[in-house]
Design a protein around this motif. Structure first.
Motif, PDB file in Angstrom:
ATOM      1  N   ARG A  17       0.839  -1.215   0.000  1.00 57.52           N
ATOM      2  CA  ARG A  17       0.000   0.000   0.000  1.00 57.52           C
ATOM      3  C   ARG A  17       0.869   1.260   0.000  1.00 57.52           C
ATOM      4  NH1 ARG A  17       0.264  -1.249   5.545  1.00 57.52           N
ATOM      5  NH2 ARG A  17       0.428   0.580   6.914  1.00 57.52           N
ATOM      6  N   ASN A  18       0.263   2.375  -0.381  1.00 52.69           N
ATOM      7  CA  ASN A  18       0.967   3.653  -0.413  1.00 52.69           C
ATOM      8  C   ASN A  18       1.403   4.070   0.988  1.00 52.69           C
ATOM      9  OD1 ASN A  18       0.382   3.638  -3.100  1.00 52.69           O
ATOM     10  ND2 ASN A  18      -0.893   5.472  -3.085  1.00 52.69           N
ATOM     11  N   PHE A  19       2.513   4.787   1.050  1.00 51.14           N
ATOM     12  CA  PHE A  19       2.975   5.287   2.341  1.00 51.14           C
ATOM     13  C   PHE A  19       2.195   6.530   2.757  1.00 51.14           C
ATOM     14  CE2 PHE A  19       6.268   6.920  -0.729  1.00 51.14           C
ATOM     15  CZ  PHE A  19       5.858   8.247  -0.733  1.00 51.14           C
ATOM     16  N   ILE A  20       2.355   6.907   4.013  1.00 52.18           N
ATOM     17  CA  ILE A  20       1.769   8.133   4.559  1.00 52.18           C
ATOM     18  C   ILE A  20       2.899   9.143   4.705  1.00 52.18           C
ATOM     19  CG2 ILE A  20       0.555   9.154   6.518  1.00 52.18           C
ATOM     20  CD1 ILE A  20      -0.592   6.326   7.067  1.00 52.18           C
ATOM     21  N   PRO A  21       2.882  10.241   3.946  1.00 48.86           N
ATOM     22  CA  PRO A  21       4.028  11.155   3.938  1.00 48.86           C
ATOM     23  C   PRO A  21       4.502  11.605   5.312  1.00 48.86           C
ATOM     24  CG  PRO A  21       2.549  11.707   2.157  1.00 48.86           C
ATOM     25  CD  PRO A  21       1.851  10.647   2.962  1.00 48.86           C
ATOM     26  N   ARG A  77      10.994  16.716  -0.289  1.00 42.80           N
ATOM     27  CA  ARG A  77      11.111  17.949   0.506  1.00 42.80           C
ATOM     28  C   ARG A  77       9.884  18.830   0.333  1.00 42.80           C
ATOM     29  NH1 ARG A  77      16.924  17.838  -1.828  1.00 42.80           N
ATOM     30  NH2 ARG A  77      18.122  16.959  -0.078  1.00 42.80           N
ATOM     31  N   ALA A  78       9.400  18.941  -0.901  1.00 38.45           N
ATOM     32  CA  ALA A  78       8.229  19.775  -1.158  1.00 38.45           C
ATOM     33  C   ALA A  78       7.003  19.258  -0.420  1.00 38.45           C
ATOM     34  CB  ALA A  78       7.958  19.835  -2.664  1.00 38.45           C
ATOM     35  N   ALA A  79       6.971  17.949  -0.165  1.00 39.67           N
ATOM     36  CA  ALA A  79       5.841  17.338   0.528  1.00 39.67           C
ATOM     37  C   ALA A  79       6.072  17.231   2.040  1.00 39.67           C
ATOM     38  CB  ALA A  79       5.575  15.949  -0.048  1.00 39.67           C
ATOM     39  N   GLY A  80       7.189  17.746   2.512  1.00 38.66           N
ATOM     40  CA  GLY A  80       7.471  17.688   3.942  1.00 38.66           C
ATOM     41  C   GLY A  80       7.971  16.352   4.434  1.00 38.66           C
ATOM     42  N   ILE A  81       8.474  15.521   3.529  1.00 39.34           N
ATOM     43  CA  ILE A  81       9.008  14.207   3.889  1.00 39.34           C
ATOM     44  C   ILE A  81      10.473  14.342   4.283  1.00 39.34           C
ATOM     45  CG2 ILE A  81       9.591  11.917   2.985  1.00 39.34           C
ATOM     46  CD1 ILE A  81       7.117  12.138   1.187  1.00 39.34           C
ATOM     47  N   GLU A  82      10.836  13.742   5.386  1.00 43.17           N
ATOM     48  CA  GLU A  82      12.211  13.809   5.881  1.00 43.17           C
ATOM     49  C   GLU A  82      13.162  13.086   4.917  1.00 43.17           C
ATOM     50  OE1 GLU A  82      14.541  15.433   8.785  1.00 43.17           O
ATOM     51  OE2 GLU A  82      12.430  15.109   9.313  1.00 43.17           O
ATOM     52  N   VAL A  83      14.326  13.699   4.649  1.00 39.82           N
ATOM     53  CA  VAL A  83      15.364  13.069   3.847  1.00 39.82           C
ATOM     54  C   VAL A  83      16.594  12.896   4.740  1.00 39.82           C
ATOM     55  CG1 VAL A  83      16.745  13.166   1.741  1.00 39.82           C
ATOM     56  CG2 VAL A  83      14.467  14.218   1.779  1.00 39.82           C
ATOM     57  N   GLU A 154       7.376   5.380  10.138  1.00 47.44           N
ATOM     58  CA  GLU A 154       6.925   4.000   9.976  1.00 47.44           C
ATOM     59  C   GLU A 154       7.273   3.447   8.601  1.00 47.44           C
ATOM     60  OE1 GLU A 154       2.748   3.806  10.762  1.00 47.44           O
ATOM     61  OE2 GLU A 154       2.913   4.961  12.624  1.00 47.44           O
ATOM     62  N   TYR A 155       7.382   4.344   7.611  1.00 51.85           N
ATOM     63  CA  TYR A 155       7.662   3.963   6.225  1.00 51.85           C
ATOM     64  C   TYR A 155       9.044   4.502   5.852  1.00 51.85           C
ATOM     65  CZ  TYR A 155       2.530   3.597   6.108  1.00 51.85           C
ATOM     66  OH  TYR A 155       1.221   3.290   6.376  1.00 51.85           O
ATOM     67  N   LEU A 156       9.875   3.632   5.278  1.00 48.49           N
ATOM     68  CA  LEU A 156      11.237   4.019   4.936  1.00 48.49           C
ATOM     69  C   LEU A 156      11.486   3.730   3.461  1.00 48.49           C
ATOM     70  CD1 LEU A 156      13.562   5.230   6.543  1.00 48.49           C
ATOM     71  CD2 LEU A 156      14.373   2.913   7.002  1.00 48.49           C
ATOM     72  N   ILE A 217       7.448   9.522  -7.177  1.00 47.82           N
ATOM     73  CA  ILE A 217       7.089  10.935  -7.289  1.00 47.82           C
ATOM     74  C   ILE A 217       5.576  11.078  -7.521  1.00 47.82           C
ATOM     75  CG2 ILE A 217       7.330  12.992  -8.737  1.00 47.82           C
ATOM     76  CD1 ILE A 217      10.296  12.222  -9.077  1.00 47.82           C
ATOM     77  N   ALA A 218       5.017  10.197  -8.333  1.00 49.09           N
ATOM     78  CA  ALA A 218       3.570  10.213  -8.551  1.00 49.09           C
ATOM     79  C   ALA A 218       2.819   9.910  -7.265  1.00 49.09           C
ATOM     80  CB  ALA A 218       3.191   9.210  -9.634  1.00 49.09           C
ATOM     81  N   GLU A 219       3.334   8.993  -6.469  1.00 52.32           N
ATOM     82  CA  GLU A 219       2.699   8.670  -5.198  1.00 52.32           C
ATOM     83  C   GLU A 219       2.758   9.861  -4.243  1.00 52.32           C
ATOM     84  OE1 GLU A 219       3.298   5.417  -1.577  1.00 52.32           O
ATOM     85  OE2 GLU A 219       3.740   4.836  -3.643  1.00 52.32           O
ATOM     86  N   ILE A 220       3.900  10.542  -4.209  1.00 52.40           N
ATOM     87  CA  ILE A 220       4.020  11.727  -3.360  1.00 52.40           C
ATOM     88  C   ILE A 220       3.039  12.803  -3.819  1.00 52.40           C
ATOM     89  CG2 ILE A 220       5.551  13.645  -2.750  1.00 52.40           C
ATOM     90  CD1 ILE A 220       7.889  11.575  -2.891  1.00 52.40           C
ATOM     91  N   SER A 221       2.946  13.014  -5.125  1.00 53.96           N
ATOM     92  CA  SER A 221       2.027  14.022  -5.668  1.00 53.96           C
ATOM     93  C   SER A 221       0.577  13.673  -5.351  1.00 53.96           C
ATOM     94  CB  SER A 221       2.215  14.163  -7.174  1.00 53.96           C
ATOM     95  OG  SER A 221       3.519  14.608  -7.476  1.00 53.96           O
ATOM     96  N   GLY A 222       0.247  12.385  -5.470  1.00 55.61           N
ATOM     97  CA  GLY A 222      -1.097  11.947  -5.171  1.00 55.61           C
ATOM     98  C   GLY A 222      -1.453  12.152  -3.713  1.00 55.61           C
ATOM     99  N   ALA A 223      -0.508  11.864  -2.827  1.00 49.26           N
ATOM    100  CA  ALA A 223      -0.757  12.066  -1.393  1.00 49.26           C
ATOM    101  C   ALA A 223      -0.956  13.542  -1.072  1.00 49.26           C
ATOM    102  CB  ALA A 223       0.407  11.493  -0.595  1.00 49.26           C
ATOM    103  N   ALA A 224      -0.175  14.398  -1.734  1.00 46.95           N
ATOM    104  CA  ALA A 224      -0.311  15.831  -1.518  1.00 46.95           C
ATOM    105  C   ALA A 224      -1.684  16.332  -1.986  1.00 46.95           C
ATOM    106  CB  ALA A 224       0.801  16.576  -2.239  1.00 46.95           C
ATOM    107  N   ALA A 225      -2.145  15.783  -3.109  1.00 44.23           N
ATOM    108  CA  ALA A 225      -3.449  16.180  -3.616  1.00 44.23           C
ATOM    109  C   ALA A 225      -4.564  15.751  -2.687  1.00 44.23           C
ATOM    110  CB  ALA A 225      -3.652  15.582  -5.012  1.00 44.23           C
ATOM    111  N   VAL A 226      -4.446  14.561  -2.142  1.00 38.99           N
ATOM    112  CA  VAL A 226      -5.458  14.073  -1.185  1.00 38.99           C
ATOM    113  C   VAL A 226      -5.474  14.954   0.061  1.00 38.99           C
ATOM    114  CG1 VAL A 226      -6.056  12.166   0.353  1.00 38.99           C
ATOM    115  CG2 VAL A 226      -5.436  11.705  -2.023  1.00 38.99           C
TER     116      VAL A 226
END
Length: 229
Positions: A17-21, A77-83, A154-156, A217-226
């Motif tokens: 399943r998709n991660f939670i940003p 970074r744009a989505a606030g995900i730790e790097v 929780e997601y790496l 990147i598509a998954e990150i964009s999709g999560a941001a849209a949601v």
């Protein structure tokens, strides 16, 4: 709110399943000057040099990994995900603290050295975390699990070099410690294409889910849209 699949759901649905940003971190493994730099690449392109045996490795880093990692990290970074970054770096100049395996292998990247620094094009920005390690497995020789728990991760998402060595060690150990892992196939490289392919297939669907840079990147964009909706 969509219900989570059960842990024992068919086809590894719980893992896939998709991660939670907000609960996700990227882990960039060993993308540092000692592993890749312009001089190594130039030497690899000269027939007969020691580096020429790893020409495919160096060229994959230059042509595929660095562009893909840069895109992925910018999106995160744009989505606030730790790097987060890990590099091989001894705690001392002479490497007396490093693992027995690194001593046997003759691997010592001295504390504070240029070789220990992340590659600038895909390195940290601002106060992003760098964790030096003195063995192949970051979970075995650092406090990274403590750091990740403090961050609520929780997601790496794991990628870097070398696919069948330090990257694979990180994936196995993260999975064993209860993190849900994604490996980014086209952000990883091994000494040979064959080693890379075997490792990717070994990890896929057991220790991690496997995605491409574009898919992540598509998954990150999709999560941001949601989230925005």
């Amino acid at each position: 709110m969509t219900a989570l699949p059960s842990i024992d759901a068919a086809n590894g649905a719980y893992r896939e399943r998709n991660f939670i940003p907000a609960r996700t971190a990227l882990l960039n493994v060993d993308m540092q000057n000692g592993e890749f730099n312009a001089e190594l690449l130039a030497q690899a392109r000269i027939d007969g040099t020691p580096e020429s045996k790893k020409r495919a490795f160096y060229e994959r880093i230059a042509d595929t990994l660095i562009p893909n990692q840069a895109r992925l990290q910018d999106a995160a970074r744009a989505a606030g995900i730790e790097v987060i970054f890990t590099v091989i770096e001894s705690l001392t100049q002479d490497g007396r603290d490093r693992s027995l395996d690194h001593k046997i292998s003759g691997l010592n990247i001295a504390k504070g050295s240029w070789e220990a620094q992340p590659i600038e094009a895909v390195g940290p920005r601002g106060d992003e975390i760098i964790i030096p390690k003195t063995a192949s497995g970051i979970f075995n020789c650092t406090n990274i699990e403590y750091v990740l728990r403090n961050l609520g991760i929780e997601y790496l998402v794991i990628y870097g070099v070398v696919t069948d060595q330090c990257v694979e060690s990180a994936i196995r150990d993260a999975a064993d410690r209860g993190f849900l892992v994604t490996q980014v196939e086209d952000c990883c490289a091994a000494d040979t294409p064959e080693n890379h392919a075997v490792s990717i297939d070994s990890m896929r669907g057991h220790y991690c889910r496997t995605r491409t840079t574009d898919e992540l990147i598509a998954e990150i964009s999709g999560a941001a849209a949601v989230a925005a909706a």
